[in-house]
Enzyme design. Sequence first.
Site, PDB file in Angstrom:
ATOM      1  N   GLU A  59      49.463  47.244  39.821  1.00  0.00           N
ATOM      2  CA  GLU A  59      50.394  47.328  40.934  1.00  0.00           C
ATOM      3  C   GLU A  59      49.803  46.748  42.212  1.00  0.00           C
ATOM      4  OE1 GLU A  59      51.295  50.465  37.920  1.00  0.00           O
ATOM      5  OE2 GLU A  59      49.485  49.804  38.988  1.00  0.00           O
ATOM      6  N   PRO A 262      38.087  44.538  27.636  1.00  0.00           N
ATOM      7  CA  PRO A 262      38.800  45.820  27.671  1.00  0.00           C
ATOM      8  C   PRO A 262      39.586  45.997  28.968  1.00  0.00           C
ATOM      9  CG  PRO A 262      36.541  46.125  26.916  1.00  0.00           C
ATOM     10  CD  PRO A 262      36.636  44.729  27.461  1.00  0.00           C
ATOM     11  N   ILE A 331      52.743  37.576  32.197  1.00  0.00           N
ATOM     12  CA  ILE A 331      52.846  36.581  33.263  1.00  0.00           C
ATOM     13  C   ILE A 331      51.530  35.849  33.486  1.00  0.00           C
ATOM     14  CG2 ILE A 331      53.323  36.279  35.722  1.00  0.00           C
ATOM     15  CD1 ILE A 331      55.212  38.727  35.461  1.00  0.00           C
ATOM     16  N   GLU A 332      50.413  36.569  33.478  1.00  0.00           N
ATOM     17  CA  GLU A 332      49.112  35.933  33.738  1.00  0.00           C
ATOM     18  C   GLU A 332      48.766  34.864  32.695  1.00  0.00           C
ATOM     19  OE1 GLU A 332      49.727  39.123  33.890  1.00  0.00           O
ATOM     20  OE2 GLU A 332      48.902  39.979  35.736  1.00  0.00           O
TER      21      GLU A 332
END
Length: 416
Positions: A59, A262, A331-332
């Site tokens: 976020e 991770p 998205i990344e």
Amino acid sequence: MRVFYSLAWLMALPIAFLYLLWRSRRQPEYRRHWTERLGWAPDLATSRVLWVHAVSVGETRAAAPVIAALQERYPDHVLLLTHATPTGRATGRELFGDGVRQTYLPYDFPLLVWLFLRRTRPRLGLIMETEVWPNLFSACRHRGIPLLLANARLSDRSARGYLRFAGLARMALGNLAAIAAQSAADAERLEGLGATNVEVTGNVKFDVNPPGDTQARAADLRNLYSGRFVFLCASTREGEEALLLDVLGDLGLPGLLLVIVPRHPQRFDEVAVLLRDRGLSFVRRSGGGAATSETRVFLGDSMGEMDAYYAAADLCYVGGSLLPLGGQSMIEPAAAGCPALIGPHTWNFLEAAEQAVAWGAARRVADGTELRKAMLELHDDAQARQRMTEAGKAFAQANRGATARILALIEKALVA
């Protein structure tokens, strides 16, 4: 109903602090700033304050274009950024430095919320994604502070959970000045809970630009990979590393390098122990060493480099989706042009996952066996990977613009 909710919080507060103490065994930062969780935020009462809440890392990164737009549009205001986790707070400090003031959001008990708002006195509040805090929302409405839910998403599973407390959810959402939903499906589910004034603005994460040094970091990573074909296992969650090693550990591709990153930093050492117990030769990013011909796994135990990991990979699996964990953002990898494989469990990011598959930027697999098959197929087909790369970049570019639409809602709320 809110009275019973508040009484539940009153009884839960000692447990909440015991939980922080327990979490601090792995992350000592949980032992710091406890008074802020009781409402003792920085005293900003003499300033003009705009407040953004971003619970954790994802976020906070998503908030970056919104915060930049607010700083440009309202240069005479103090930007207050609140979090719930130390990793979110650290990400905020990394991204914004002294450009924002930071604190933890207090627990949702009336007295703590009152103290927080009394000390900060924001002109407007922006809650990133979907957190519903009935007492906080009610207090903002009572004090005349317009509060917006921005980049809001709500899965079917979460909606069913809120329906068990439908009256409380309806009351809380009714206190909001506006809701900026990621998709039409999110808007429909929010309206089903009683939300009003909902607009579909898109996903602000499409507007997030990678850090300026991303390409330099990606080049550094490629040097450490020593020219190997890289299959990136990105943002993996508990239980996934073992599953991935089971299905990918004996592929017989001498040039293949598995890169495992991770999702949570407190699990870096745990994954290292797993690799050691399996007798796999590996190097850690934190160690600075390069992969050799004997290295099977590169452990990405670093923070703030996910964009670079995607940019340096030939192919990736986006974690949290083979096991029923809800998945991670598509998205990344799309923006970085990294061809992606995803499992069946993507309810946390369903709209973006389905769009990425539809655009051809990602392929969905049902289980580990299909993941192995798809990985081998794409390993041998450079043209197919290139088509996925181009589709990902086009998909990411086509969905930009949410920040401007959210800023318009903020401006409208401030003059209302």
